[in-house]
Design a protein around this motif. Structure first.
Motif, PDB file in Angstrom:
ATOM      1  N   ARG A  23       0.847  -1.191   0.000  1.00 62.07           N
ATOM      2  CA  ARG A  23       0.000   0.000   0.000  1.00 62.07           C
ATOM      3  C   ARG A  23       0.888   1.248   0.000  1.00 62.07           C
ATOM      4  O   ARG A  23       1.937   1.265   0.646  1.00 62.07           O
ATOM      5  CB  ARG A  23      -0.896   0.018   1.245  1.00 62.07           C
ATOM      6  CG  ARG A  23      -1.933  -1.091   1.305  1.00 62.07           C
ATOM      7  CD  ARG A  23      -2.562  -1.194   2.691  1.00 62.07           C
ATOM      8  NE  ARG A  23      -3.214   0.039   3.100  1.00 62.07           N
ATOM      9  CZ  ARG A  23      -4.546   0.187   3.200  1.00 62.07           C
ATOM     10  NH1 ARG A  23      -5.355  -0.836   2.931  1.00 62.07           N
ATOM     11  NH2 ARG A  23      -5.062   1.324   3.581  1.00 62.07           N
ATOM     12  N   VAL A  24       0.478   2.273  -0.723  1.00 61.18           N
ATOM     13  CA  VAL A  24       1.218   3.530  -0.684  1.00 61.18           C
ATOM     14  C   VAL A  24       1.000   4.177   0.685  1.00 61.18           C
ATOM     15  O   VAL A  24       0.055   3.851   1.413  1.00 61.18           O
ATOM     16  CB  VAL A  24       0.761   4.511  -1.796  1.00 61.18           C
ATOM     17  CG1 VAL A  24       1.008   3.908  -3.168  1.00 61.18           C
ATOM     18  CG2 VAL A  24      -0.696   4.909  -1.618  1.00 61.18           C
ATOM     19  N   GLU A  25       1.902   5.087   1.054  1.00 64.15           N
ATOM     20  CA  GLU A  25       1.730   5.815   2.302  1.00 64.15           C
ATOM     21  C   GLU A  25       0.452   6.642   2.218  1.00 64.15           C
ATOM     22  O   GLU A  25       0.146   7.228   1.181  1.00 64.15           O
ATOM     23  CB  GLU A  25       2.938   6.726   2.532  1.00 64.15           C
ATOM     24  CG  GLU A  25       2.973   7.344   3.910  1.00 64.15           C
ATOM     25  CD  GLU A  25       4.258   8.113   4.157  1.00 64.15           C
ATOM     26  OE1 GLU A  25       4.331   8.797   5.187  1.00 64.15           O
ATOM     27  OE2 GLU A  25       5.170   8.023   3.322  1.00 64.15           O
ATOM     28  N   ASP A  26      -0.309   6.661   3.289  1.00 62.44           N
ATOM     29  CA  ASP A  26      -1.591   7.377   3.347  1.00 62.44           C
ATOM     30  C   ASP A  26      -2.587   6.838   2.317  1.00 62.44           C
ATOM     31  O   ASP A  26      -3.392   7.588   1.758  1.00 62.44           O
ATOM     32  CB  ASP A  26      -1.390   8.879   3.132  1.00 62.44           C
ATOM     33  CG  ASP A  26      -0.516   9.505   4.212  1.00 62.44           C
ATOM     34  OD1 ASP A  26      -0.627   9.073   5.379  1.00 62.44           O
ATOM     35  OD2 ASP A  26       0.271  10.408   3.879  1.00 62.44           O
ATOM     36  N   PRO A  78      -0.152  -4.764   5.307  1.00 59.87           N
ATOM     37  CA  PRO A  78       0.480  -3.605   4.651  1.00 59.87           C
ATOM     38  C   PRO A  78       0.421  -3.686   3.128  1.00 59.87           C
ATOM     39  O   PRO A  78       0.928  -2.806   2.439  1.00 59.87           O
ATOM     40  CB  PRO A  78       1.926  -3.686   5.153  1.00 59.87           C
ATOM     41  CG  PRO A  78       2.153  -5.144   5.403  1.00 59.87           C
ATOM     42  CD  PRO A  78       0.835  -5.683   5.902  1.00 59.87           C
ATOM     43  N   THR A  79      -0.173  -4.743   2.621  1.00 62.28           N
ATOM     44  CA  THR A  79      -0.291  -4.933   1.179  1.00 62.28           C
ATOM     45  C   THR A  79      -1.754  -4.849   0.756  1.00 62.28           C
ATOM     46  O   THR A  79      -2.657  -4.899   1.580  1.00 62.28           O
ATOM     47  CB  THR A  79       0.263  -6.300   0.761  1.00 62.28           C
ATOM     48  OG1 THR A  79      -0.375  -7.318   1.548  1.00 62.28           O
ATOM     49  CG2 THR A  79       1.770  -6.369   0.959  1.00 62.28           C
ATOM     50  N   LEU A  80      -1.954  -4.758  -0.560  1.00 65.32           N
ATOM     51  CA  LEU A  80      -3.294  -4.672  -1.115  1.00 65.32           C
ATOM     52  C   LEU A  80      -3.358  -5.554  -2.355  1.00 65.32           C
ATOM     53  O   LEU A  80      -2.447  -5.533  -3.191  1.00 65.32           O
ATOM     54  CB  LEU A  80      -3.602  -3.225  -1.494  1.00 65.32           C
ATOM     55  CG  LEU A  80      -5.044  -2.890  -1.885  1.00 65.32           C
ATOM     56  CD1 LEU A  80      -5.973  -3.027  -0.688  1.00 65.32           C
ATOM     57  CD2 LEU A  80      -5.115  -1.463  -2.435  1.00 65.32           C
ATOM     58  N   ALA A  81      -4.432  -6.342  -2.468  1.00 70.37           N
ATOM     59  CA  ALA A  81      -4.667  -7.154  -3.670  1.00 70.37           C
ATOM     60  C   ALA A  81      -5.445  -6.292  -4.660  1.00 70.37           C
ATOM     61  O   ALA A  81      -6.520  -5.795  -4.348  1.00 70.37           O
ATOM     62  CB  ALA A  81      -5.448  -8.413  -3.309  1.00 70.37           C
ATOM     63  N   ILE A  82      -4.909  -6.121  -5.869  1.00 73.78           N
ATOM     64  CA  ILE A  82      -5.511  -5.183  -6.816  1.00 73.78           C
ATOM     65  C   ILE A  82      -5.462  -5.745  -8.226  1.00 73.78           C
ATOM     66  O   ILE A  82      -4.535  -6.492  -8.578  1.00 73.78           O
ATOM     67  CB  ILE A  82      -4.777  -3.820  -6.736  1.00 73.78           C
ATOM     68  CG1 ILE A  82      -5.577  -2.709  -7.420  1.00 73.78           C
ATOM     69  CG2 ILE A  82      -3.358  -3.923  -7.260  1.00 73.78           C
ATOM     70  CD1 ILE A  82      -5.099  -1.311  -7.029  1.00 73.78           C
TER      71      ILE A  82
END
Length: 318
Positions: A101-104, A116-120
């Motif tokens: 994930r990007v900051e903010d 801290p990760t995202l499935a996209i």
């Protein structure tokens, strides 16, 4: 009887209606090339929570966020060189990347189960991308079914399973691929397959990076890693060569014509079998058998993903 009033033909008016519903925090089901998704505004925690409630889904199981293009994806996740290469070649398409994930990041942490990760991913179905552009928001969208049950490949499957839990269902016909997307991690400059799907290991090898498969007991870091999943109401018996009393028989290829109830592909075509898998399980489950018996499926190419779904369907229910 199932209320089918929420099933809407896809046109610009209904896409606009569905987009407004998503922006308001409601749940909308829409077709992708893989299966029908149960969509909600990924930036709103309450909307994402509605997905878990509607599906009865464990909150430690992450969701896939759908976006219309790579530029939009980069607002929410950080791409390394490998991710850039794969995105250009394989998106839009049935592959999901798990990236930092990007900051903010404005995506609700509930969508990524606090990781801290995202499935996209970017769906290949042009109607899905039109809806995403119209909505103007990232959309968290697991398969539109009760958690652990058979995934939906037709609008009617969604209506039968979820009913009035969704604001509307956009009817795009049968899904072309019929299996969920392949989910991959790209850490340590290698490709790790977390969930096999519409893109096979062989499709990933030409990129020149090591391709591995996640350990069976790996921590849940992406959708589709629960042991018992994709299951009909009855038990599933694999590698069946005969039909027992009270069973429904699902075959592949030839040789079972006298006992089969349905055939995933009489020609032995694995891609056809993948597209037919969930629809066939839905039809057989409605017959109320004691067991669904399934003949052996070659464990190669997209057959690996088919067997993954069948093994999870046959796993003891938790």
């Amino acid at each position: 009887m199932t209320d089918n009033s929420m099933i809407l033909p896809i046109n610009q008016e209904n896409i606009a209606l569905a987009a407004r519903a998503l922006r308001s925090g409601a749940l909308v089901s829409f077709p992708t090339e893989t299966v029908y998704g149960l969509g909600a505004d990924a930036t709103k925690g309450n909307a994402v929570a509605n997905i878990f409630e509607a599906k009865g889904r464990p909150s430690f199981n992450p969701l896939i966020v759908h976006v219309p293009d790579i530029e939009t994806a980069k607002r929410y996740v950080t791409f390394n060189k490998l991710a850039e290469e794969l995105a250009v070649k394989l998106w839009p398409g049935p592959i999901t990347m798990v990236l930092p994930r990007v900051e903010d990041c404005s995506i609700s942490e509930l969508a990524s189960a606090g990781l801290p990760t995202l499935a996209i991913r970017i769906p290949a179905n042009p109607l899905a991308r039109t809806l995403l552009k119209e909505a103007g928001i990232p959309v968290a969208a697991p398969s539109a079914n009760l958690s652990g049950k058979i995934s939906p490949t037709e609008a009617q499957h969604v209506a039968d399973d979820l009913g009035d839990k969704v604001a509307c269902i956009l009817d795009g016909g049968s899904c072309a691929v019929g299996l969920e997307s392949t989910v991959i991690s790209l850490a340590d400059n290698k490709i790790t397959i977390l969930r096999p799907g519409g893109i096979s290991r062989e499709d990933l090898l030409p990129f020149g990076y090591p391709v591995e498969e996640a350990e069976a007991d790996a921590e849940i870091s992406s959708p589709g890693m629960l042991l018992s999943h994709y299951a009909p109401g009855c038990s599933v018996r694999l590698n069946a060569m005969q039909k027992n009393d009270g069973e429904a028989f699902l075959s592949f290829g030839s040789g079972f014509e006298e006992i089969e109830d349905l055939n995933l592909s009489a020609e032995g075509d694995l891609k056809e079998a993948a597209a037919n898998l969930f629809s066939a399980l839905h039809k057989l489950d409605k017959m109320k058998p004691t067991v669904i018996a399934v003949t052996p499926i070659p464990n190669e190419g997209i057959g690996i993903a088919i067997n993954d779904r069948l093994n999870r369907a046959a796993a003891p229910k938790e």
